[in-house]
Design a protein around this motif. Structure first.
Motif, short mmCIF file in Angstrom:
data_model
loop_
_atom_site.label_atom_id
_atom_site.label_comp_id
_atom_site.label_asym_id
_atom_site.label_seq_id
_atom_site.Cartn_x
_atom_site.Cartn_y
_atom_site.Cartn_z
N LEU A 216 -89.64 38.46 36.60
CA LEU A 216 -90.83 38.28 37.45
C LEU A 216 -90.93 39.38 38.50
N VAL A 217 -89.79 39.72 39.12
CA VAL A 217 -89.79 40.76 40.15
C VAL A 217 -90.15 42.11 39.54
N ILE A 218 -89.57 42.41 38.37
CA ILE A 218 -89.85 43.70 37.73
C ILE A 218 -91.31 43.77 37.28
N HIS A 219 -91.85 42.66 36.79
CA HIS A 219 -93.27 42.63 36.40
C HIS A 219 -94.16 42.90 37.62
N PHE A 220 -93.78 42.33 38.76
CA PHE A 220 -94.56 42.54 39.99
C PHE A 220 -94.54 44.01 40.40
N PHE A 221 -93.37 44.62 40.39
CA PHE A 221 -93.27 46.02 40.79
C PHE A 221 -93.90 46.96 39.76
N SER A 222 -93.89 46.57 38.48
CA SER A 222 -94.54 47.40 37.47
C SER A 222 -96.05 47.43 37.68
N ASP A 223 -96.62 46.30 38.14
CA ASP A 223 -98.06 46.28 38.45
C ASP A 223 -98.36 47.19 39.64
N ILE A 224 -97.47 47.20 40.63
CA ILE A 224 -97.65 48.10 41.78
C ILE A 224 -97.59 49.55 41.33
N LEU A 225 -96.64 49.85 40.43
CA LEU A 225 -96.50 51.22 39.93
C LEU A 225 -97.71 51.64 39.12
N ARG A 226 -98.27 50.73 38.32
CA ARG A 226 -99.47 51.03 37.55
C ARG A 226 -100.63 51.37 38.48
N THR A 227 -100.76 50.60 39.55
CA THR A 227 -101.84 50.86 40.52
C THR A 227 -101.64 52.21 41.21
N ALA A 228 -100.38 52.54 41.53
CA ALA A 228 -100.09 53.82 42.19
C ALA A 228 -100.41 55.00 41.29
N LEU A 229 -100.30 54.82 39.99
CA LEU A 229 -100.57 55.90 39.04
C LEU A 229 -102.05 55.97 38.64
N GLY A 230 -102.86 55.13 39.23
CA GLY A 230 -104.30 55.21 38.98
C GLY A 230 -104.82 54.19 37.99
N GLY A 231 -104.02 53.22 37.64
CA GLY A 231 -104.48 52.19 36.71
C GLY A 231 -105.03 50.98 37.43
N ASP A 232 -106.23 50.54 37.10
CA ASP A 232 -106.81 49.34 37.69
C ASP A 232 -106.14 48.10 37.12
N TYR A 233 -106.24 47.01 37.86
CA TYR A 233 -105.59 45.78 37.41
C TYR A 233 -106.16 45.29 36.09
#
Length: 471
Positions: free
Chosen positions: A21-38
């Motif tokens: 769960l923690v890694i999934h949360f941080f992976s979403d943050i990383l996706r957003t930082a790289l320019g990916g929308d939710y």
């Protein structure tokens, strides 16, 4: 079983769930930082590939390690929890208890047999990156013709499997594939190649172990393999990534230079001592590599950033590969497992690590999509994985029958042939200085093998002439 006795098992499962769960949360943050929308369908792997090519490998490396933490973090937490609570000493034996015990204590082996305890083998020096030769059983003596046939069989198997593997490795990482519409595309995910190779090698090792059961029980805790597995997949990943920046002949010759970091790692990890000729040949190999790099500097990939990046990737490959060799050597000495058990254990963790990383990045879907659109890629990756797995089996068999010296000579000839084959197929240009560098490297390897063999013979003669002590 009472509810109180279920609590430790629930806590252990909770470590995995919480980590994911923690890694999934941080992976979403990383996706957003790289320019990916939710709401975007672009995977983390696709977002990383969209970055600048020269430096995207650094981001890929960080994302890969982020995926490996899916295994390392809960594993570390469970290890500490088991130590603090004496979980393994509790009376109730559940499936979770058996799995944790297998990983930490190594109570049972891959083959499931329980025989007499193993005797530790001696620490004989062997070829770097290969398992020590198996203890020789009492088998009927072979005739000269049988020896010759076996040698041809081993030589042919090693040459065919690893030459095929080398050609396809370069093709997959450097050449373009046509889809059904005729559009040309490169395959970019090195991690998927590592997963495919290690998964098939694990399956092959399991099948062979079931067919040829060891005489002694496997004793090593499974978690011991994770260190060699991590360094092994890292070295393989750096090796594939390096092909994007240097040509295959440069990579093959760089592998010959891994004796230098292996010696350094041996000094640090195992406190090994080396002879003068070993240092001399290591310097010769380095000199030959410098000549080769200068002689092939006019190739298409040898420009500024890519040359430096390629050298860094090759250096990281050699560092991780040297750690793998030394760690495996220590495991052989400590637990005396068979080479097949080592192959099975290391590839098991390699499959788990790469599968976790690909799942976090979305690499599975990207690679499978690429495979469905490029049928030739499917054929290439299947043959690549088969060649890698079969090659490992030939390594173990050749060393057990003929010893490490013959194996080294065969693999040296294979490296020279691989360079020639790559130059012919993919039209790499090498100057006279580059050819001189190749010759220096291979001469140094043969000098090393010859001196090593002479030293062993001198020690045997000295031991034979040593006066026996009276009882």
């Amino acid at each position: 079983m009472s509810n109180a006795n279920r609590v430790p098992d629930i806590i252990i499962c909770g470590f995995f769930v919480l980590t994911l769960l923690v890694i999934h949360f941080f992976s979403d943050i990383l996706r957003t930082a790289l320019g990916g929308d939710y709401d975007s369908h672009r995977t983390l792997s696709q977002l990383v590939d969209a970055q600048a090519k020269e430096y995207s490998w650094i981001l890929k490396l960080l994302v890969n390690c982020f995926g490996y933490s899916c295994v390392f973090v809960p594993g570390f937490l469970i290890y500490k929890y088991v130590q603090r609570t004496n979980y393994l000493e509790k009376s109730d034996k559940t499936y979770i208890h058996a799995a944790v015990s297998l990983c930490i204590n190594g109570n049972t082996g891959f083959d499931g047999e329980r025989d007499e305890p193993l005797q530790k083998t001696g620490g004989e020096s062997v070829v770097v990156g290969t398992p020590p030769p198996a203890q020789k059983a009492t088998t009927p003596k072979r005739t000269t013709s049988q020896e010759a046939i076996l040698l041809i069989w081993c030589f042919g198997g090693l040459m065919i499997s690893y030459l095929t593997w080398g050609v396809l490795q370069e093709k997959i990482m450097t050449q373009e594939y046509y889809n059904f519409e005729g559009v040309k595309t490169h395959f970019k995910d090195s991690q998927f190649l590592v997963f495919s190779n290690r998964f098939l090698a694990f399956i092959v090792a399991c099948i062979v172990l079931q067919y040829k059961r060891p005489m002694t029980r496997h004793k090593a805790p499974l978690y011991k393999y994770s260190f060699a597995s991590f360094s092994n997949i890292m070295s393989a990943w750096f090796q594939y990534e390096a092909l994007k920046f240097v040509n295959f002949p440069t990579q093959v010759l760089a592998k010959s230079c891994k004796i230098i970091p292996v010696m350094l790692m041996g000094k640090i990890l195992s406190k090994n001592k080396y002879q003068c000729y070993e240092y001399f040949t290591a310097i010769l190999i380095s000199l030959g590599m410098v000549f080769f790099m200068m002689g092939s500097a006019n190739s298409d990939k040898a420009n500024g950033v890519t040359t430096i990046t390629g050298i860094v990737l090759l250096a990281m490959y050699m560092i991780f590969d040297s750690f793998t060799a030394n760690w495996q050597g220590d495991l052989f000495k400590a637990y005396a497992m068979t080479p097949l058990q080592m192959m099975c254990g290391v590839n098991l963790f390699s499959t788990i690590f790469t599968a976790a990383s690909l799942s976090v990045q979305g690499g599975f879907m990207d690679s499978l999509t690429f495979a469905t659109e490029h049928p030739k890629f499917v054929f290439d990756i299947v043959i690549l994985s088969i060649s890698s797995a079969v090659g490992q089996l030939f390594i173990f068999y050749t060393i057990s029958v003929f010893g490490p010296v013959v194996f080294t000579i065969i693999m040296t000839l294979r490296q020279a042939t691989a360079i020639l084959l790559s130059c012919l197929i993919y039209h790499h240009s090498i100057s006279v200085l580059g050819i001189l560098g190749v010759m220096v490297v291979f001469v140094a390897i043969f000098i090393r093998v010859y001196c090593n063999q002479r030293l062993k013979q001198m020690r045997k003669r000295a031991e034979a002439h040593k006066p026996k002590m009276a009882v």
